[in-house]
Design a protein around this motif. Structure first.
Motif, mmCIF file in Angstrom:
data_model
loop_
_atom_site.group_PDB
_atom_site.id
_atom_site.type_symbol
_atom_site.label_atom_id
_atom_site.label_comp_id
_atom_site.label_asym_id
_atom_site.label_seq_id
_atom_site.Cartn_x
_atom_site.Cartn_y
_atom_site.Cartn_z
ATOM 1 N N THR A 287 0.839 -1.205 0.000
ATOM 2 C CA THR A 287 0.000 0.000 0.000
ATOM 3 C C THR A 287 0.870 1.250 0.000
ATOM 4 O O THR A 287 0.614 2.198 -0.737
ATOM 5 C CB THR A 287 -0.933 0.001 1.232
ATOM 6 O OG1 THR A 287 -1.636 -1.234 1.262
ATOM 7 C CG2 THR A 287 -1.922 1.132 1.152
ATOM 8 N N ILE B 164 1.315 4.215 -3.078
ATOM 9 C CA ILE B 164 1.142 5.659 -2.907
ATOM 10 C C ILE B 164 2.422 6.391 -3.312
ATOM 11 O O ILE B 164 2.386 7.392 -4.028
ATOM 12 C CB ILE B 164 0.745 5.984 -1.453
ATOM 13 C CG1 ILE B 164 -0.625 5.372 -1.156
ATOM 14 C CG2 ILE B 164 0.715 7.485 -1.215
ATOM 15 C CD1 ILE B 164 -1.042 5.430 0.287
ATOM 16 N N GLY C 227 2.874 6.527 -7.023
ATOM 17 C CA GLY C 227 1.789 7.140 -7.787
ATOM 18 C C GLY C 227 0.940 6.124 -8.534
ATOM 19 O O GLY C 227 0.071 6.478 -9.315
ATOM 20 N N ILE D 168 -1.221 4.409 -7.266
ATOM 21 C CA ILE D 168 -2.528 4.378 -6.611
ATOM 22 C C ILE D 168 -3.605 4.971 -7.522
ATOM 23 O O ILE D 168 -4.764 4.589 -7.457
ATOM 24 C CB ILE D 168 -2.440 5.145 -5.259
ATOM 25 C CG1 ILE D 168 -3.631 4.834 -4.376
ATOM 26 C CG2 ILE D 168 -2.300 6.643 -5.436
ATOM 27 C CD1 ILE D 168 -3.535 3.518 -3.680
ATOM 28 N N ALA D 169 -3.205 5.896 -8.394
ATOM 29 C CA ALA D 169 -4.182 6.536 -9.278
ATOM 30 C C ALA D 169 -4.371 5.748 -10.569
ATOM 31 O O ALA D 169 -5.177 6.110 -11.409
ATOM 32 C CB ALA D 169 -3.741 7.955 -9.591
ATOM 33 N N ASN D 170 -3.593 4.671 -10.745
ATOM 34 C CA ASN D 170 -3.702 3.870 -11.970
ATOM 35 C C ASN D 170 -4.631 2.683 -11.774
ATOM 36 O O ASN D 170 -5.014 2.353 -10.655
ATOM 37 C CB ASN D 170 -2.322 3.356 -12.387
ATOM 38 C CG ASN D 170 -1.388 4.483 -12.753
ATOM 39 O OD1 ASN D 170 -1.834 5.582 -13.035
ATOM 40 N ND2 ASN D 170 -0.101 4.211 -12.731
ATOM 41 N N ASP D 171 -4.917 2.006 -12.874
ATOM 42 C CA ASP D 171 -5.853 0.882 -12.817
ATOM 43 C C ASP D 171 -5.299 -0.315 -12.046
ATOM 44 O O ASP D 171 -6.057 -1.133 -11.553
ATOM 45 C CB ASP D 171 -6.225 0.442 -14.236
ATOM 46 C CG ASP D 171 -6.970 1.553 -14.966
ATOM 47 O OD1 ASP D 171 -7.518 2.428 -14.268
ATOM 48 O OD2 ASP D 171 -6.992 1.542 -16.205
ATOM 49 N N GLU D 172 -3.959 -0.415 -11.947
ATOM 50 C CA GLU D 172 -3.415 -1.617 -11.314
ATOM 51 C C GLU D 172 -3.639 -1.633 -9.796
ATOM 52 O O GLU D 172 -3.503 -2.678 -9.163
ATOM 53 C CB GLU D 172 -1.917 -1.790 -11.611
ATOM 54 C CG GLU D 172 -1.020 -0.660 -11.169
ATOM 55 C CD GLU D 172 -0.791 0.331 -12.300
ATOM 56 O OE1 GLU D 172 -1.635 0.349 -13.225
ATOM 57 O OE2 GLU D 172 0.195 1.075 -12.263
ATOM 58 N N SER D 173 -4.001 -0.469 -9.230
ATOM 59 C CA SER D 173 -4.174 -0.450 -7.777
ATOM 60 C C SER D 173 -5.382 -1.273 -7.335
ATOM 61 O O SER D 173 -5.372 -1.860 -6.264
ATOM 62 C CB SER D 173 -4.301 0.989 -7.270
ATOM 63 O OG SER D 173 -5.462 1.593 -7.788
ATOM 64 N N GLU D 174 -6.409 -1.338 -8.179
ATOM 65 C CA GLU D 174 -7.620 -2.050 -7.750
ATOM 66 C C GLU D 174 -7.429 -3.559 -7.573
ATOM 67 O O GLU D 174 -7.770 -4.093 -6.523
ATOM 68 C CB GLU D 174 -8.769 -1.763 -8.714
ATOM 69 C CG GLU D 174 -9.430 -0.440 -8.402
ATOM 70 C CD GLU D 174 -10.487 -0.074 -9.419
ATOM 71 O OE1 GLU D 174 -11.555 -0.701 -9.361
ATOM 72 O OE2 GLU D 174 -10.228 0.794 -10.259
ATOM 73 N N LEU E 102 -10.559 2.177 -2.707
ATOM 74 C CA LEU E 102 -9.191 1.717 -2.536
ATOM 75 C C LEU E 102 -9.067 1.232 -1.097
ATOM 76 O O LEU E 102 -8.823 2.035 -0.201
ATOM 77 C CB LEU E 102 -8.195 2.857 -2.792
ATOM 78 C CG LEU E 102 -8.268 3.512 -4.171
ATOM 79 C CD1 LEU E 102 -7.391 4.739 -4.225
ATOM 80 C CD2 LEU E 102 -7.853 2.519 -5.251
ATOM 81 N N LYS F 240 -11.111 6.648 -5.047
ATOM 82 C CA LYS F 240 -10.508 7.227 -6.250
ATOM 83 C C LYS F 240 -11.619 7.696 -7.182
ATOM 84 O O LYS F 240 -12.599 6.981 -7.384
ATOM 85 C CB LYS F 240 -9.649 6.170 -6.943
ATOM 86 C CG LYS F 240 -8.945 6.681 -8.182
ATOM 87 C CD LYS F 240 -8.062 5.613 -8.800
ATOM 88 C CE LYS F 240 -8.853 4.632 -9.635
ATOM 89 N NZ LYS F 240 -8.011 3.672 -10.368
ATOM 90 N N VAL G 144 -7.530 12.406 -12.169
ATOM 91 C CA VAL G 144 -7.734 11.390 -11.140
ATOM 92 C C VAL G 144 -7.558 12.033 -9.773
ATOM 93 O O VAL G 144 -6.533 12.670 -9.513
ATOM 94 C CB VAL G 144 -6.724 10.235 -11.290
ATOM 95 C CG1 VAL G 144 -7.010 9.140 -10.266
ATOM 96 C CG2 VAL G 144 -6.760 9.670 -12.694
ATOM 97 N N VAL H 130 -7.468 11.184 -5.806
ATOM 98 C CA VAL H 130 -7.445 10.155 -4.762
ATOM 99 C C VAL H 130 -7.703 10.838 -3.428
ATOM 100 O O VAL H 130 -6.949 11.716 -3.009
ATOM 101 C CB VAL H 130 -6.080 9.431 -4.727
ATOM 102 C CG1 VAL H 130 -6.069 8.407 -3.600
ATOM 103 C CG2 VAL H 130 -5.799 8.763 -6.056
ATOM 104 N N TYR I 284 -4.056 13.746 -9.847
ATOM 105 C CA TYR I 284 -3.203 13.247 -10.927
ATOM 106 C C TYR I 284 -3.844 13.575 -12.262
ATOM 107 O O TYR I 284 -5.054 13.783 -12.354
ATOM 108 C CB TYR I 284 -3.048 11.732 -10.855
ATOM 109 C CG TYR I 284 -2.344 11.198 -9.647
ATOM 110 C CD1 TYR I 284 -1.012 10.836 -9.701
ATOM 111 C CD2 TYR I 284 -3.036 11.021 -8.453
ATOM 112 C CE1 TYR I 284 -0.365 10.307 -8.592
ATOM 113 C CE2 TYR I 284 -2.398 10.495 -7.335
ATOM 114 C CZ TYR I 284 -1.063 10.137 -7.413
ATOM 115 O OH TYR I 284 -0.429 9.599 -6.323
ATOM 116 N N LYS J 180 -4.011 12.006 -16.250
ATOM 117 C CA LYS J 180 -3.635 10.963 -17.203
ATOM 118 C C LYS J 180 -3.816 11.530 -18.600
ATOM 119 O O LYS J 180 -4.909 11.984 -18.926
ATOM 120 C CB LYS J 180 -4.574 9.768 -17.080
ATOM 121 C CG LYS J 180 -4.319 8.827 -15.939
ATOM 122 C CD LYS J 180 -5.249 7.651 -16.167
ATOM 123 C CE LYS J 180 -5.283 6.675 -15.052
ATOM 124 N NZ LYS J 180 -6.256 5.618 -15.337
ATOM 125 N N SER K 43 -0.562 7.693 -14.539
ATOM 126 C CA SER K 43 -0.976 8.965 -13.939
ATOM 127 C C SER K 43 0.243 9.780 -13.556
ATOM 128 O O SER K 43 1.215 9.252 -13.029
ATOM 129 C CB SER K 43 -1.799 8.694 -12.690
ATOM 130 O OG SER K 43 -2.805 7.770 -12.960
#
Lengths: 443, 164
Positions: A168, A172, A175, A177-183, B8, B14, B26, B28, B38, B40, B47
């Motif tokens: 986690t 953060i 960065g 966390i703002a992308n799709d891979e965080s989910e 999250l 998010k 984006v 958060v 952020y 994109k 991001s």
């Protein structure tokens, strides 16, 4: 031990841990391995140069073996330095215990059953793949190396559970966390956390209750009883907890939350149930109140301070002499076997979330990090040494867990940091393999 | 104008906002209250962090974006939708407004229009909540809550005195 020496000892502990933290942030690494190494260095086995203490003689939660202080009377610098060595004092043992309790309390606090149910399809699929691959490989690897079912079951837990804390934080920091891979990453962690709560309940009954299923039956019955009571607390206790925490000041909120959590965890431990599991349920009971954010905000620094003591303690009771060549070989083999498995399961989890190759790989790189929960399992191994597990096996398993986490926490963090350099190579490899395959490449 | 919201676990929430040219903003929101913003370049890109702000600062920025301090578009009111048909609106009191100089109880605004005045901005000072004795002055900015119809009636009440 005189109060002033004890106070100096605690001062040395926190100073050393603080310096380790500075060093780790300088080189952009997770703090956990640094805390452990600090513990090893300041322990009686390195700094103290005392006869080695077999870690297996020391039970957490039980009485601590206090290492006798070295007399600092001589002019000898080594002796003076040796005097700085920290023994396994009651403060450190109980502090480490509170660290475990608070780590799991937070897991319960942030655990949201509704959220899990809301996205149960994707989390369920990604999490089950993660479980099947990594826990399965862990069982096979553990049985192959240690030769008993219980040891295999413990090894499986150690290599399966990724580090929520490190992952986690890295998400953060980078960065992502703002992308799709965080989910998929955070979703899989939720699944793992739920699994580990159940796993700890079972495995602690096995370890503390005598190892084989027959002897452990009574212990398991007690454990199930306690867990049912805790579940009832979670289900029906929300209103009570809500009123209980309706305090005017932060001070009262903190003190009350700590009181309930540590008391319930302590009672559970006295009944032979994992204190970590009890803390998880107390956290869950609090998660339904409106005080969740307050608790998170107020208790987080406390959790981190005590968790630091826990990691330090892990190092403190680790004798570097444990890392014999065969053990080092097992650690290396474990890393070689279980890094790719996490990358594969993470990649598949990413695909379930409809991510492209590059992002799915990132999920795998991130999930490779193991940390605090593997160490909690390791501490359980220590406390069960001689009862549930043969002392020799327990020592080996403990040494494997500590060494494994040291490697995997650094390797996992590095994989995430250098991901952008590895991705292009890996993606082109994937595409080349897929060329001619039935599945069209996703771009 | 699509906004994607996702949880999250252990971190917060998010929000992804589609901008005009395929870019995505984006936001958060951490459980701690911290916001990270952020950008994109497109939906598939990584991001890039623009800035982060504390809870208080983020609310301030949000209010400015909302147009509470300055409205470049003359014709339209600043409006914030609280729910399906409840608006939070800002109105200026001009010299010609009939209610200027009256106390809230005299003006009987709620009785006549249905809106509630929840706060009055007067220069540097914020009167919240105003009492029935509070006298409305020229130059005040009134923060009102009401449904669309009530707000329209209130606009009529302010009449020509509506300060754009």
């Amino acid at each position: 031990m005189a109060t002033e020496t004890a106070l100096v000892d605690v001062g040395i502990l926190f100073t050393a841990v603080a310096l380790a933290g500075v060093l780790s942030s300088r080189i952009d690494q997770s703090v956990i391995p640094f805390y452990i190494v600090t513990g090893v260095l300041l322990g009686s086995n390195v700094l103290g140069e005392l006869p080695t203490l077999a870690g297996s003689e020391i039970g957490i939660g039980g009485f601590a073996v206090t290492v006798p202080e070295i007399a600092v009377g001589g002019v000898d610098l080594l002796a003076a330095l040796g005097g700085l060595a920290l023994g396994e004092t009651d403060f450190i043992v109980v502090g480490a215990e509170i660290g475990i309790v608070l780590l799991l309390f937070f897991l319960g606090l942030e655990f949201n059953l509704n959220r899990l149910i809301a996205s149960k399809d994707r989390i369920g699929k990604a999490g089950s793949i993660d479980l099947a691959i990594n826990f399965g490989i862990g069982l096979i690897f553990g049985y192959f190396v240690f030769g008993s079912f219980l040891a295999a079951f413990l090894t499986a837990g150690i290599v399966y559970i990724s580090s929520s804390a490190i992952i986690t934080k890295s998400l953060i920091d980078l960065g992502w966390i703002a992308n799709d891979e965080s989910e998929p990453m955070l979703g899989t962690l939720v699944y793992e956390d739920l699994f580990i709560a159940v796993y700890l309940a079972i495995v602690s009954a096995l370890v503390l209750g005598g190892g084989d299923i027959g002897d452990a039956t009574g212990q398991i019955a007690v454990a199930i009883g306690v867990i049912l009571a805790l579940l009832a607390l979670v289900t029906y206790g929300t209103g009570t907890f809500q009123r209980f925490l309706d305090a005017e000041t932060n001070e009262f909120v903190v003190v009350r939350a700590l009181g309930v959590t540590i008391l319930v965890a302590g009672i559970a431990l006295a009944l032979g149930v994992s204190e970590a599991v009890a803390a998880f349920f107390v956290g869950m009971a609090f998660s339904a109140t409106d005080h969740v954010h307050d608790l998170e905000r107020l208790l987080e620094p406390l959790r981190d301070a005590f968790a630091a003591i826990f990691f330090f303690w892990i190092g403190l009771v680790t004798d570097p002499g444990l890392f014999t060549l065969p053990i080092l070989g097992i650690i290396v083999a474990g890393v070689i076997v279980t890094t790719p498995t996490k990358i594969v399961s993470g990649y598949l989890g990413g695909r379930i979330y409809d991510l492209d190759d590059r992002r799915s790989l990132r999920v795998g790189f991130g999930m490779a990090t193991r940390g605090e929960f593997s160490l909690i399992i390791a501490s359980l191994v220590l406390s069960g040494a001689g009862t549930g597990i043969a002392a020799g096996t327990a020592t080996d398993l403990y040494a494997f867990a500590v060494g494994y986490v040291l490697v995997m926490s650094i390797l996992g963090t590095s994989l995430m940091q250098y991901s952008s350099r590895i991705e292009p190579v890996a993606v082109s490899l994937l595409e080349r393999r897929r060329a001619g395959a039935t599945r069209p490449p996703n771009d | 104008m699509t906004v994607y919201e996702s949880d999250l676990p252990g971190v917060g929430k998010k929000f992804e906002v589609e901008l005009e040219d395929g870019e995505r903003l984006v936001i958060v929101t951490h459980n701690t209250g911290k916001r990270e913003v952020y950008l994109k370049p497109d939906a598939d890109a990584d991001s890039e962090k623009i800035f982060e702000a504390s809870d208080r600062l983020a609310r301030k920025i949000g209010t400015i974006l909302e147009g509470a301090y300055f409205q470049p578009v003359q014709a339209e009111q600043v409006e914030t939708m609280l729910s399906d048909d409840t608006y939070l609106e800002w109105y200026g009191v001009a010299e010609s407004a009939e209610i200027a100089g009256q106390s809230l109880s005299e003006a009987n605004i709620r009785g006549r229009t249905g809106v509630s005045i929840v706060a009055i901005q007067r220069g540097e000072e914020l009167i919240s909540p105003p009492t029935p004795e509070t006298v409305l002055e020229v130059g005040d900015t009134l923060v009102v809550i009401g449904d669309r119809e009530d707000c329209a009636q209130f606009e009529n009440l302010l009449g020509a005195g509506l300060e754009e």
